[in-house]
Structure formats: structure tokens, C-alpha cells
Scaffold this motif. Sequence first.
Motif, short mmCIF file in Angstrom:
data_model
loop_
_atom_site.label_atom_id
_atom_site.label_comp_id
_atom_site.label_asym_id
_atom_site.label_seq_id
_atom_site.Cartn_x
_atom_site.Cartn_y
_atom_site.Cartn_z
N GLY A 12 0.82 -1.20 0.00
CA GLY A 12 0.00 0.00 0.00
C GLY A 12 0.86 1.25 0.00
N THR A 17 -3.96 3.97 -6.58
CA THR A 17 -5.28 4.52 -6.86
C THR A 17 -5.18 5.79 -7.71
OG1 THR A 17 -6.27 3.54 -4.89
CG2 THR A 17 -7.37 5.47 -5.81
N ASP A 38 -13.48 0.07 -8.54
CA ASP A 38 -12.80 0.07 -7.25
C ASP A 38 -13.07 -1.27 -6.58
OD1 ASP A 38 -11.77 0.50 -4.71
OD2 ASP A 38 -12.46 2.57 -4.61
N ASP A 40 -11.40 -2.36 -3.81
CA ASP A 40 -10.85 -2.36 -2.45
C ASP A 40 -11.99 -2.29 -1.44
OD1 ASP A 40 -9.20 -2.30 -0.30
OD2 ASP A 40 -8.13 -0.48 -0.85
N ARG A 44 -12.62 1.73 0.06
CA ARG A 44 -12.73 2.34 -1.26
C ARG A 44 -12.30 3.80 -1.21
NH1 ARG A 44 -19.32 2.94 -1.48
NH2 ARG A 44 -19.41 5.05 -0.61
N PRO A 120 -6.97 -4.03 -4.39
CA PRO A 120 -6.55 -3.68 -3.02
C PRO A 120 -5.10 -4.07 -2.79
CG PRO A 120 -7.92 -5.65 -3.00
CD PRO A 120 -7.97 -5.10 -4.40
N GLY A 126 -8.98 -10.16 -1.96
CA GLY A 126 -9.31 -9.04 -2.83
C GLY A 126 -8.36 -8.94 -4.01
#
Length: 268
Positions: A12, A17, A38, A40, A44, A120, A126
Motif C-alpha cells: 500500500g 489509486t 474500485d 478495495d 474504497r 486492493p 481481494g
Amino acid sequence: MARVISITSGKGGVGKTTITANLGTSLACLEQKVCLIDADFGLRNLDIPLGLSSRLNYDISDFISGSCDLQQVTVKDKRLPNLSLISCSMDADHHYDPELFRDVIQYIGQDYDYVLIDSPAGIENGFRNAAHAADEAIIVTTPNRTALQDADRVIGLLGDLIPTSPQLIVNMADDPSDPSLSIEQIINVLNIGLIGLVQLDLEIMRSVAKGTPIALDPELESGQRFRHIARNIVNNLQESYPPEKTKKKHKSIFSFSKGIRWRQSNSM
């Protein structure tokens, strides 16, 4: 049928994004019909850099459950009518069978040229659902050793999930706070095709805060870079590295000090 691309990272905080939002915007500027998904669930945020948060009434979970139709869950960008967003639920407990999720994405993709899935972070369900639903993948990393290690692990996992080799985008490529890895080292470690670099740019951060993708402004260097990467995607091109020798005295607008050669192209 759309080209379905999962945009992933493993780690992350690498700007995945923001990359997704601006690549989708850039593809739409190239007159491609684009849907951003999206994926995630529970976290989100793809609506934020697009400036579409206030218009989210339904999410993909509502569509899967039959609570709404596809038109209701699809939010069209008023600035670019050929760019759409389908958000996910804020409920992290939603888990879907990979085959069901893939079928839903394929159904959505019938009306688009491109479907970009914002995967994600991490390598749990995910990530696997997003990868299983895609035909291609783009790995986003920064010149950070931890990000590179996670990206390398994700590439290994994608080999069992996606039939084609993933492509690479290096974000924050010139971050002075983390100079430990060169672009050449990153490419040598990951051993996948490079389709573009995005520099560390305060204008990108400001654009996220405003909900206006920087790719909408071709006068800004980062806006040009995102459109350049989008052209690489459309034309199935990669960046030349090491750069080819040239007799020209002046670098193109897409050149930078590390030596990546950015192809000349007209801004829209």
C-alpha cells in the motif's frame, strides 16, 4: 469486449489509486470508453481523485445482489462522458467467489474498450479476485526496497492468475527521500516491461485533493506523462531502456535525468 487490466502493487501507499484514476482519465482523453472498478472493499477511495464521491448512491455489491441495475451503479464523469466509475462497498466483509466476480466484470466490460480494476493492497482474497477477473496486469512500485520486494512477490503470484506478463509503472521515480534504487536496478530485479515513469510531483497531490485528475491538464508535465503511458497501453508499447543513442542536442519533453527515453507524441 474490453481489455480488463488489474492495477496492483502488493504494498500500500505506492500511489496505485491515483495511477488508476489518471490512466483511466488519459485513456478517455484518447477517445477510449473506460470503466474504472474500485475493488478495495472496505477501504474504497478511487472516487476521491476523480472527484465523484458525492455521486455514489450504489456500489458493485448492490448490483451483484440485484438491488440495482448496471446503469444505477455506474457513475459517469461529467467532464469525460466516456469515463465511468463503479465503486465498491465500504463493508469489508463482502467476499465473492472469484468466478462470480470475473463474470460480473466481463458482463460490465461488454460496453467498454477498457476496464481498469483498482486492486486492493496485499495478496489476500481481494487481490486474487481482481487478478482473476483481469486479462492483463500493471504493477505499480516506487524506488523503495520494500515496495520492490512486494512487487516482485506479486509478479510471481500473477503468473498463476493472468496469462500475460504484467507491465510496470514506477511511481515517484525521482523521490529524493528514497534514492536507494535506480530505475535500472528496478527493471533488472522485476524483469518485466516498463510502460512509464511518474515523477514525484506536488501538483499530483493537489489534483487529488481537488478531485481533478492531473491527466485532464496536458500543459502539466505529469498530465503529459499519464497520457503518454495511456498511449503505450493502447499501442502495446514499452519504454526503451537503456536509452538509444541519439545525436539530438535537446531532450524530448518526456526525457529525464535517469536516462529513460520518452517517445515524442503530440499532447491532446
